[in-house]
Write an enzyme that holds these catalytic residues in place. Structure first.
Site, PDB file in Angstrom:
ATOM      1  N   HIS A  63      21.211  -8.915 -35.461  1.00 48.94           N
ATOM      2  CA  HIS A  63      20.709  -8.641 -34.105  1.00 48.94           C
ATOM      3  C   HIS A  63      21.888  -8.776 -33.137  1.00 48.94           C
ATOM      4  O   HIS A  63      22.401  -9.865 -32.940  1.00 48.94           O
ATOM      5  CB  HIS A  63      19.584  -9.613 -33.746  1.00 48.94           C
ATOM      6  CG  HIS A  63      18.372  -9.449 -34.618  1.00 48.94           C
ATOM      7  ND1 HIS A  63      17.375  -8.544 -34.348  1.00 48.94           N
ATOM      8  CD2 HIS A  63      18.019 -10.044 -35.783  1.00 48.94           C
ATOM      9  CE1 HIS A  63      16.445  -8.589 -35.295  1.00 48.94           C
ATOM     10  NE2 HIS A  63      16.812  -9.495 -36.191  1.00 48.94           N
ATOM     11  N   ASN A 278      12.191 -17.360 -38.290  1.00 47.62           N
ATOM     12  CA  ASN A 278      11.017 -16.590 -38.662  1.00 47.62           C
ATOM     13  C   ASN A 278      11.393 -15.585 -39.739  1.00 47.62           C
ATOM     14  O   ASN A 278      12.190 -14.694 -39.467  1.00 47.62           O
ATOM     15  CB  ASN A 278      10.484 -15.859 -37.423  1.00 47.62           C
ATOM     16  CG  ASN A 278       9.137 -15.238 -37.681  1.00 47.62           C
ATOM     17  OD1 ASN A 278       8.490 -15.552 -38.674  1.00 47.62           O
ATOM     18  ND2 ASN A 278       8.721 -14.346 -36.815  1.00 47.62           N
ATOM     19  N   ASP A 305      20.391 -11.977 -41.069  1.00 46.50           N
ATOM     20  CA  ASP A 305      19.429 -12.031 -39.963  1.00 46.50           C
ATOM     21  C   ASP A 305      20.046 -12.771 -38.762  1.00 46.50           C
ATOM     22  O   ASP A 305      19.380 -13.558 -38.082  1.00 46.50           O
ATOM     23  CB  ASP A 305      18.095 -12.672 -40.375  1.00 46.50           C
ATOM     24  CG  ASP A 305      16.951 -12.289 -39.432  1.00 46.50           C
ATOM     25  OD1 ASP A 305      17.188 -11.545 -38.457  1.00 46.50           O
ATOM     26  OD2 ASP A 305      15.810 -12.748 -39.662  1.00 46.50           O
ATOM     27  N   HIS A 309      21.097 -16.755 -29.805  1.00 42.52           N
ATOM     28  CA  HIS A 309      20.305 -17.110 -28.619  1.00 42.52           C
ATOM     29  C   HIS A 309      21.169 -17.963 -27.701  1.00 42.52           C
ATOM     30  O   HIS A 309      22.159 -18.547 -28.137  1.00 42.52           O
ATOM     31  CB  HIS A 309      19.056 -17.910 -29.020  1.00 42.52           C
ATOM     32  CG  HIS A 309      18.026 -17.090 -29.731  1.00 42.52           C
ATOM     33  ND1 HIS A 309      17.340 -16.067 -29.129  1.00 42.52           N
ATOM     34  CD2 HIS A 309      17.570 -17.131 -31.007  1.00 42.52           C
ATOM     35  CE1 HIS A 309      16.501 -15.517 -29.990  1.00 42.52           C
ATOM     36  NE2 HIS A 309      16.625 -16.134 -31.158  1.00 42.52           N
TER      37      HIS A 309
HETATM   38 ZN   LIG Z   1      12.349  -9.956 -39.114  1.00 41.52          ZN
HETATM   39 ZN   LIG Z   2      15.639  -9.898 -37.920  1.00 49.61          ZN
END
Ligand SMILES: [Zn+2]
Ligand SMILES: [Zn+2]
Length: 433
Positions: A63, A278, A305, A309
Site C-alpha cells: 500500500h 487485518n 502487505d 500509517h
Molecule cells: Zn487485504
Molecule cells: Zn492489503
C-alpha cells in the site's frame, strides 16, 4: 551505458535450478552473461564473496498511499523503502484516494514512479468502482496502461454475482484477481483474533471463520468462473481448503505475510497497536500450519502487505487504531533469519516465494537471472547482523512490531534494470536528475 560485473557471489536462481558460485555480467539493463571467471575490461566490478546473488525480489502486496494519503507514504518513499529492503518490483494496491479504478490513476502512478526511477512500481487496478463492490471497472483498459492485476483489497466483494462478472471479465484479458477474504458481517467491529486472549484483554474478536468462510466461497468462485489469488492467508482452516482445492486443480493461488509466519496473537500483549493487522495475528497452531504450507507448496507467495500509517493512527486505544504494519524494509532479513537460517526452508524456496512465483502467477517477465532477462538483482549478505531500527526506515511508516529484533541476511545491494539503487554502505541511491 554502464556495465556491471558481479564477481564471486553464490548465484541462487531457482528458475534455472542454479545454486553455485558464478559471476554475473550486466550490460544495457540486461543480464548478458552468467558463468564462472568472467572478465570485462570496462565494467564496474563488485566483489560479492560470501554473498548470495538472487533474482530481484517482487512484493505483490504493497500500500503506497499515493494519491490521497501522502502523509503516510508516497510512491517515492515507498520505492526507497522497497530498494532498501531488496525489492526490485512492488505492486501497489488500488485503495488510494481517489481509488485506482480508472486509467487516469494507473497512468498517474506509472508517471510518478518513472520520475523516481528507483524500483519497478506495478499498479493494481480496482475490480469495482470506488471499491464499492457494485459496478465493474474497465479492466481491459487499465491493463493496457500498465495494471498488472486487479483487486478491491481492503474490501471483500460481498456480492458473488459481481465477483463472478469480475472473474469472467478479468479472465478475458488473462488478468489475475486478488481477493481479500473477509466476511464483514462476522468481523463485526472486531480488532484481534477471537479467542481466550481477546476475552482476557476485553477486546472484540474477529473469528477465524470470517476468513475461512470467504476462502471457501472464493475457491468455489474460482472453480466455476476463473482464477483467483487469495491475499494474506492467516488461518489453518483456510490452508486446508486451499490445499484440497489445489489437489483438485482449482485455479487458486495464495500468499501469506511475514508477520503471520513469525508472530502470534500473543504479540498484542499489553495492547500493542503495532500488532494490530487485518486479518489478525492468530495462534501458534496457525503459525505452525503456515510454516508447513510453505514447505509443501500450498502457499505460493510471501508478500508484505506493507501498510504505512502515521503515529496518530496507532497511538490510540487498540480498538480505534488502524490495521496494518510496514513490511518492505524488514521482510527479507526476518525471513532469512527465522526461516532460512533455522532451516525451516532453504534459500531457494524463499526466492521462489518472493520472486519466481510472483513473476509466474502475475505473468511478469521477471524472476530469473537467465542471460537476456531484465537485470533486476538482489544481493543478500547472510553474515551481516544488526537490529531493526525503525528510526532509520526510508518508509514514512514506523508502525512495526519488529523494532530492535536482531536479524541477519540483510540486503547488500539492490540492482533495478541494471542500475544500482541501493547498497548497504551508501543507502538508497536516488536517480540523478
Ligand atoms: Zn487485504
Ligand atoms: Zn492489503
Amino acid at each position: 551505458m554502464s556495465k556491471l560485473l558481479l564477481k564471486n557471489g553464490i548465484v541462487v536462481d531457482p528458475a534455472q535450478g542454479l545454486e553455485s558460485r558464478l559471476d554475473v555480467l550486466v550490460e544495457n539493463e540486461k543480464i548478458s552473461a552468467l558463468q564462472a571467471g568472467l572478465r570485462a575490461e570496462d565494467a564496474e566490478v563488485w566483489d560479492l564473496q560470501g554473498k548470495y546473488v538472487t533474482p530481484g525480489l517482487i512484493d505483490m502486496h504493497v500500500h503506497l498511499r499515493e494519491p490521497g494519503q501522502e502523509e503516510k507514504e508516497t510512491i517515492k518513499t515507498g520505492s526507497k523503502a522497497a530498494a532498501a529492503g531488496g525489492f526490485t518490483s512492488i505492486a501497489c494496491m488500488a485503495n488510494t484516494d481517489p481509488v485506482a479504478d480508472d486509467v487516469s490513476i494507473i497512468k498517474h502512478i506509472k508517471e510518478v514512479a518513472a520520475r523516481n526511477g528507483l524500483v519497478h512500481v506495478l499498479p493494481i487496478g480496482a475490480c469495482t468502482l470506488g471499491l464499492q463492490g457494485e459496478h465493474l471497472t474497465q479492466i481491459g483498459e487499465m491493463q493496457r496502461f500498465g495494471a498488472v492485476a486487479f483487486s478491491d483489497d481492503g474490501q471483500t466483494i460481498g456480492n458473488a454475482l459481481v465477483l463472478r462478472r469480475v472473474l469472467e471479465y478479468a479472465g478475458m484479458f488473462g488478468a489475475t484477481v486478488i481477493a481479500h477474504c473477509e466476511d464483514r458481517t462476522l468481523v463485526n467491529g472486531g480488532s484481534m483474533n477471537e479467542g481466550l486472549l481477546s476475552t482476557r484483554l476485553g477486546l472484540p474478536g474477529i473469528p477465524r471463520a470470517a476468513e475461512t468462510a470467504m476462502v471457501a466461497r472464493d475457491i468455489e468462485m474460482a472453480r466455476n468462473f476463473g482464477r483467483i489469488h487469495l491475499a494474506h492467508i492467516s488461518a489453518r482452516e483456510s490452508l486446508e481448503l486451499i490445499r484440497q482445492a489445489k489437489q483438485q486443480k482449482a485455479p487458486v493461488t495464495c500468499e501469506t505475510a511475514p508477520h503471520y509466519l513469525l508472530l502470534t496473537e500473543e504479540a498484542v500483549g499489553e495492547y500493542n497497536t503495532n500488532a494490530k493487522m487485518n486479518p489478525p495475528l492468530r495462534t501458534e497452531a496457525d503459525r505452525q500450519a503456515l510454516l508447513a504450507a510453505l514447505q509443501d507448496g500450498t502457499i505460493d507467495i510471501i508478500a508484505t502487505d506493507h501498510a504505512p500509517h502515521t503515529l496518530d493512527n496507532k497511538r490510540v486505544e487498540f480498538n480505534l487504531a488502524a490495521f496494518g504494519i510496514v513490511g518492505l524494509e524488514t521482510a527479507l532479513p526476518l525471513l532469512y533469519t527465522h526461516l532460512v537460517k533455522t532451516r525451516k526452508i532453504p534459500l531457494t524456496r524463499l526466492i521462489e516465494l518472493m520472486s519466481v512465483n510472483p513473476a509466474k502467477i502475475f505473468a511478469l517477465d521477471k524472476g530469473t537471472l537467465r542471460p537476456g532477462s531484465c537485470a533486476d538483482i538482489t544481493v543478500i549478505d547472510p553474515e551481516l547482523t544488526k537490529p531493526v531500527d525503525k528510526t532509520k526506515f526510508y518508509s514514512k511508516g514506523r508502525n512495526t512490531p519488529f523494532d530492535g529484533w536482531p536479524l541477519c541476511g540483510w540486503p547488500d545491494m539492490t540492482i533495478v534494470g541494471g542500475q544500482v539503487r541501493y547498497t548497504q554502505k551508501a543507502g538508497v541511491l536516488v536517480k540523478k536528475p
